[in-house]
Write a protein that holds these residues in place. Sequence first.
Motif, PDB file in Angstrom:
ATOM      1  N   ASP A  18       0.815  -1.220   0.000  1.00 61.47           N
ATOM      2  CA  ASP A  18       0.000   0.000   0.000  1.00 61.47           C
ATOM      3  C   ASP A  18       0.846   1.267   0.000  1.00 61.47           C
ATOM      4  OD1 ASP A  18      -2.484   1.345   0.077  1.00 61.47           O
ATOM      5  OD2 ASP A  18      -2.258   1.667   2.232  1.00 61.47           O
ATOM      6  N   GLY A  19       2.167   1.128  -0.037  1.00 66.00           N
ATOM      7  CA  GLY A  19       3.034   2.274   0.158  1.00 66.00           C
ATOM      8  C   GLY A  19       3.328   3.111  -1.076  1.00 66.00           C
ATOM      9  N   LYS A  74       1.962   7.720   2.614  1.00 68.34           N
ATOM     10  CA  LYS A  74       0.911   7.166   3.454  1.00 68.34           C
ATOM     11  C   LYS A  74       0.385   8.178   4.475  1.00 68.34           C
ATOM     12  CE  LYS A  74      -0.330   3.112   6.081  1.00 68.34           C
ATOM     13  NZ  LYS A  74       0.095   1.780   6.521  1.00 68.34           N
TER      14      LYS A  74
END
Length: 97
Positions: A18-19, A74
Amino acid sequence: MHFEFEAEIWRWQARNDDGWLFVTVPEELSADIREVPRMPRGFGSVRVRVGIGGTEWMTSIFPSGDTYALPLKKAVRVAEELGLGDVCTVRLETVDI
């Protein structure tokens, strides 16, 4: 140079975590940015000040074909409650450093 645009958040396909999420600077704005003479930076990057919602930060945009890719770290996504596929309004200012 100051710009404002809307863009959809997308994931860099080389990573599955997800980075590494980005938005694309529209082609016309990218062309305007590319035309300004500046000292070369690594990977053809351009230093920018960015704002989304109430969050502002400094980063770089990177060439991606005819456009630039803007990474969304993020901490920004969490603060603004944004995720993959969301559309956000981006305020972008090029910075000469």
